[in-house]
Design a protein around this motif. Structure first.
Motif, PDB file in Angstrom:
ATOM      1  N   GLU A  61       0.927  -1.182  -0.001  1.00 33.98           N
ATOM      2  CA  GLU A  61      -0.163  -0.187   0.098  1.00 33.98           C
ATOM      3  C   GLU A  61       0.906   1.331   0.079  1.00 33.98           C
ATOM      4  O   GLU A  61       0.680   2.218  -0.702  1.00 33.98           O
ATOM      5  CB  GLU A  61      -0.900   0.072   1.091  1.00 33.98           C
ATOM      6  N   SER A  62       1.863   1.189   0.945  1.00 31.53           N
ATOM      7  CA  SER A  62       2.679   2.276   0.991  1.00 31.53           C
ATOM      8  C   SER A  62       3.621   2.694  -0.414  1.00 31.53           C
ATOM      9  O   SER A  62       3.681   3.680  -0.903  1.00 31.53           O
ATOM     10  CB  SER A  62       3.910   2.296   1.881  1.00 31.53           C
ATOM     11  N   LEU A  63       3.954   1.384  -1.034  1.00 29.35           N
ATOM     12  CA  LEU A  63       4.654   1.778  -2.378  1.00 29.35           C
ATOM     13  C   LEU A  63       3.702   2.292  -3.341  1.00 29.35           C
ATOM     14  O   LEU A  63       4.125   3.133  -4.008  1.00 29.35           O
ATOM     15  CB  LEU A  63       4.975   0.249  -2.588  1.00 29.35           C
ATOM     16  N   ILE A  64       2.431   1.883  -3.455  1.00 24.34           N
ATOM     17  CA  ILE A  64       1.357   2.522  -4.450  1.00 24.34           C
ATOM     18  C   ILE A  64       1.201   3.709  -4.062  1.00 24.34           C
ATOM     19  O   ILE A  64       0.963   4.603  -4.933  1.00 24.34           O
ATOM     20  CB  ILE A  64      -0.135   1.484  -4.376  1.00 24.34           C
ATOM     21  N   GLY A  65       1.069   4.112  -2.654  1.00 25.17           N
ATOM     22  CA  GLY A  65       0.738   5.494  -2.561  1.00 25.17           C
ATOM     23  C   GLY A  65       1.789   6.460  -2.785  1.00 25.17           C
ATOM     24  O   GLY A  65       1.388   7.670  -3.258  1.00 25.17           O
ATOM     25  N   HIS A  66       3.383   5.950  -2.513  1.00 29.76           N
ATOM     26  CA  HIS A  66       4.202   6.721  -2.947  1.00 29.76           C
ATOM     27  C   HIS A  66       4.329   6.923  -4.528  1.00 29.76           C
ATOM     28  O   HIS A  66       4.587   8.063  -4.712  1.00 29.76           O
ATOM     29  CB  HIS A  66       5.754   6.382  -2.298  1.00 29.76           C
ATOM     30  N   ASP A  67       3.976   6.057  -5.077  1.00 34.54           N
ATOM     31  CA  ASP A  67       4.023   6.110  -6.702  1.00 34.54           C
ATOM     32  C   ASP A  67       2.919   7.179  -7.038  1.00 34.54           C
ATOM     33  O   ASP A  67       3.088   7.823  -7.889  1.00 34.54           O
ATOM     34  CB  ASP A  67       3.512   4.961  -7.362  1.00 34.54           C
ATOM     35  N   HIS A 235       1.708  11.201   2.498  1.00 31.58           N
ATOM     36  CA  HIS A 235       1.616  12.620   2.350  1.00 31.58           C
ATOM     37  C   HIS A 235       2.562  13.143   1.194  1.00 31.58           C
ATOM     38  O   HIS A 235       3.708  12.752   1.444  1.00 31.58           O
ATOM     39  CB  HIS A 235       1.836  13.240   3.604  1.00 31.58           C
ATOM     40  N   SER A 236       2.384  14.185   0.502  1.00 37.18           N
ATOM     41  CA  SER A 236       3.106  14.670  -0.141  1.00 37.18           C
ATOM     42  C   SER A 236       3.902  15.548   0.386  1.00 37.18           C
ATOM     43  O   SER A 236       3.586  16.572   1.381  1.00 37.18           O
ATOM     44  CB  SER A 236       2.570  15.354  -1.345  1.00 37.18           C
ATOM     45  N   THR A 237       5.339  15.675   0.039  1.00 34.31           N
ATOM     46  CA  THR A 237       6.129  16.945   0.647  1.00 34.31           C
ATOM     47  C   THR A 237       6.264  17.988   0.087  1.00 34.31           C
ATOM     48  O   THR A 237       6.952  19.076   0.506  1.00 34.31           O
ATOM     49  CB  THR A 237       7.482  16.091   0.912  1.00 34.31           C
ATOM     50  N   GLN A 238       5.529  18.084  -1.151  1.00 30.85           N
ATOM     51  CA  GLN A 238       5.719  19.276  -2.064  1.00 30.85           C
ATOM     52  C   GLN A 238       4.346  20.178  -2.134  1.00 30.85           C
ATOM     53  O   GLN A 238       4.376  21.355  -2.099  1.00 30.85           O
ATOM     54  CB  GLN A 238       6.023  19.100  -3.468  1.00 30.85           C
ATOM     55  N   TRP A 239       3.126  19.363  -1.831  1.00 32.51           N
ATOM     56  CA  TRP A 239       1.736  19.981  -2.173  1.00 32.51           C
ATOM     57  C   TRP A 239       0.882  19.486  -0.859  1.00 32.51           C
ATOM     58  O   TRP A 239       1.248  18.325  -0.226  1.00 32.51           O
ATOM     59  CB  TRP A 239       1.447  19.783  -3.589  1.00 32.51           C
ATOM     60  N   PRO A 240       0.008  20.309  -0.675  1.00 34.90           N
ATOM     61  CA  PRO A 240      -1.077  20.127   0.525  1.00 34.90           C
ATOM     62  C   PRO A 240      -1.949  18.996   0.140  1.00 34.90           C
ATOM     63  O   PRO A 240      -3.173  19.232   0.259  1.00 34.90           O
ATOM     64  CB  PRO A 240      -1.716  21.202   0.885  1.00 34.90           C
ATOM     65  N   PHE A 241      -1.665  17.697  -0.056  1.00 40.49           N
ATOM     66  CA  PHE A 241      -2.552  16.541  -0.317  1.00 40.49           C
ATOM     67  C   PHE A 241      -1.780  15.211   0.147  1.00 40.49           C
ATOM     68  O   PHE A 241      -0.656  15.148   0.563  1.00 40.49           O
ATOM     69  CB  PHE A 241      -2.667  16.590  -1.628  1.00 40.49           C
ATOM     70  N   SER A 242      -2.604  14.241   0.431  1.00 43.06           N
ATOM     71  CA  SER A 242      -2.315  13.050   0.498  1.00 43.06           C
ATOM     72  C   SER A 242      -2.842  12.025  -0.233  1.00 43.06           C
ATOM     73  O   SER A 242      -3.944  12.178  -0.736  1.00 43.06           O
ATOM     74  CB  SER A 242      -2.224  12.704   2.073  1.00 43.06           C
TER      75      SER A 242
END
Length: 539
Positions: A61-67, A235-242
């Motif tokens: 899940e984390s891998l898909i989320g990061h992608d 969570h994105s480190t560049q934009w305000p979304f997850s």
């Protein structure tokens, strides 16, 4: 049934060590411990497999989320960076003057539906519609329009022109109330999220704080109705979304089976190792029991008898039957080596029957001493056997006239098995079988036993007899007096010197046995010379 006095003279030392208290573990206890270890390993493997599978699902899940986050970061960054300076130069100019240029620049910016110029908090010019007058609050909620130059990103359920089509609004201020507003197609975002489904996700959603969520099907849900937690959230480190990813049932099942089988195989290997260790630990025990079983079948085991004499006359009044074993390779094997193991095994019933039958036959055919008591030791497991009473009664009824069967028990066992023992006592006593309590005074001394069980004899342990002529006579006298009080006779064991004999006779002990009178011998070799000038008496 056995006497530790005989020695194997150093032979069969491994089996002796196995029988030594403190060095060995009962076979049943070994098996129980091994079984418990196997159960613990199996349960641990199942739980560990489940946990590892859950970790792997979470990792997927984390891998898909990061992608997904990386893809959406690229979308937003691309929108902001392409033709940025040229678009900012158009802010504040007349729409009629810059409309064509705005439309041209919009063609270079990927993923957008339209680009709007903002002046005085109103959208004044559109790359699609040209001049327009729409409040900025239709794209950027009022709470997100502070006097700031930071880029504001919102997820919207739709626009005033297409209310049912979700979009992402990006507003980059150039001054207070002015700037460039980008409308990013929600379908592009949904397509990016849908790629996660191909890699084992059941659901992938985009979450923007205060705005809402967009799922992989392009469906918008307000922030109020958004789920608090779905799978793994990145969570994105560049934009305000997850992005939240929930693994599919198929992936969860696959991981459970995969790691369940893997850890089950590991548990099987560990359990086999435990079983092998247990079998190795029990190997001497099994070897010993197999040798005893073979020796019983081949006639290697035999019975010897140690006389019990009347103290006043030294006349034989009884014998104690003792198991002996002569192995063709190991030689004479001490009962202390094998009987402790036999008494904890199913072989005990065969050995007990052998001792009873042999003693009965020997006394009937090879001795003419009458009356005579024949004592056979009884192990704890014997009294728990369903066929024990029948075995004893069969032997008792076959004894010749003048011969009485005596069963010797230890007080340790009587303390633990009162109800069953009492029933055995009652049945056998009713048929003329007598009972003796063996090794009285050692380990678990309990005078109350003499009142609760109908013993006929109390055997005083040899460790007390050895002190009788050295100041220990008072204790033996007390034991003999208590036994007499309950209608029992005392028998002193281990008498080796004339001084001990005299002291025991002095304190009133009526019977004794030991090397002073005769070592254990075959039935035909029993003899004791009466004390000179004494008249024989019989009890």
């Amino acid at each position: 049934m056995h006497d530790p006095s005989n020695s194997a003279a150093g032979k069969f030392s491994a089996l002796r060590d196995l029988a030594t208290p403190g060095r060995s573990v009962a076979p049943r206890l070994t098996l129980v411990i091994a079984a418990l270890c196997c159960v613990v390993v199996t349960i641990g493997a199942v739980l560990w497999g489940e946990r590892y599978a859950a970790q792997e699902v979470e990792a997927r899940e984390s891998l898909i989320g990061h992608d997904m986050v990386e893809s959406l970061d690229r979308v937003l960054t691309t929108v902001r960076s392409q033709r940025r300076d040229a678009l900012r130069e158009l802010v504040g100019q007349s729409c009629a003057k810059v409309a064509m240029r705005l439309a041209e620049l919009e063609t270079y910016v990927q993923y957008v539906r339209g680009i709007n110029l903002v002046d005085h908090n109103r959208l004044s010019c559109s790359s699609v519609f040209g001049p327009m007058d729409v409040p900025l609050s239709a794209y950027v909620p009022p709470r997100d329009t502070p006097e700031t130059r930071d880029i504001i990103v919102n997820l919207l359920a739709g626009t005033p022109f297409q209310p049912g089509t979700p979009v992402i609004s990006m507003f980059e201020p150039t001054d207070i109330g002015s700037g460039v507003q980008y409308t990013i197609e929600g379908i592009y975002v949904a397509d990016a999220l849908a790629h996660g489904i191909r890699y084992g996700a059941q659901q992938v959603i985009l979450l923007m704080p205060g705005s809402g969520v967009l799922n992989d099907k392009g469906e918008f849900t307000t922030a109020i109705k958004a789920p608090d937690h779905v799978g793994t959230r990145v969570h994105s480190t560049q934009w305000p979304f997850s992005v939240a990813v929930l693994a599919s049932d198929g992936l969860v099942t696959e991981m459970r089976w995969k790691y369940g089988l893997l850890f089950a195989a590991g548990a099987i290997l560990v359990n086999l190792l435990i079983a092998a260790i247990a079998l190795l630990a029990l190997a001497p025990h099994r070897q010993l029991l197999a040798a005893v079983r073979r020796g019983l079948r081949l006639g290697q085991l035999y019975v010897v008898y140690q006389p019990v004499v009347e103290m006043a006359t030294r006349k034989i009044v009884g014998v104690e039957a003792l198991i002996r074993w002569t192995h063709p390779r190991w030689g004479t094997v001490s009962p202390s080596v094998f009987m402790a193991q036999v008494e904890r095994s199913p072989l005990l019933s065969s050995v007990t029957r052998f001792a009873l039958r042999t003693a009965a036959a020997d006394i009937a055919q090879r001795t003419d001493i009458r009356p005579l008591r024949v004592a056979v030791n009884v192990a704890p497991m014997d009294l728990q056997r369903k066929d024990f009473v029948a075995d004893v009664l069969a032997i008792n009824h076959a004894l010749p006239s003048g011969v009485t069967l005596v069963l010797e028990l230890t007080e340790r066992f009587l303390l633990e098995k009162q109800s069953r023992t009492q029933a055995v006592f009652d049945t056998l006593k009713a048929n003329g079988v007598l009972f003796a309590i063996d090794d009285f005074g050692t380990q678990h001394s309990n005078l109350d036993l003499l009142g609760r069980f109908p013993f006929d004899y109390v055997k005083i342990d040899g460790q007390f007899v050895r002190q009788v002529d050295k100041g220990g006579a008072a204790l033996i006298k007390a034991i003999a007096a208590v036994a007499k009080h309950f209608g029992m006779e005392a028998i002193a064991e281990g008498v080796e010197t004339e001084a001990q004999h005299a002291a025991l006779r002095e304190v009133g002990v009526p019977f004794a046995q030991g090397y002073l009178y005769q070592r254990p011998v075959r039935a035909s070799e029993l003899f004791v010379e009466p004390e000179p000038h004494m008249t024989t008496t019989r009890l």
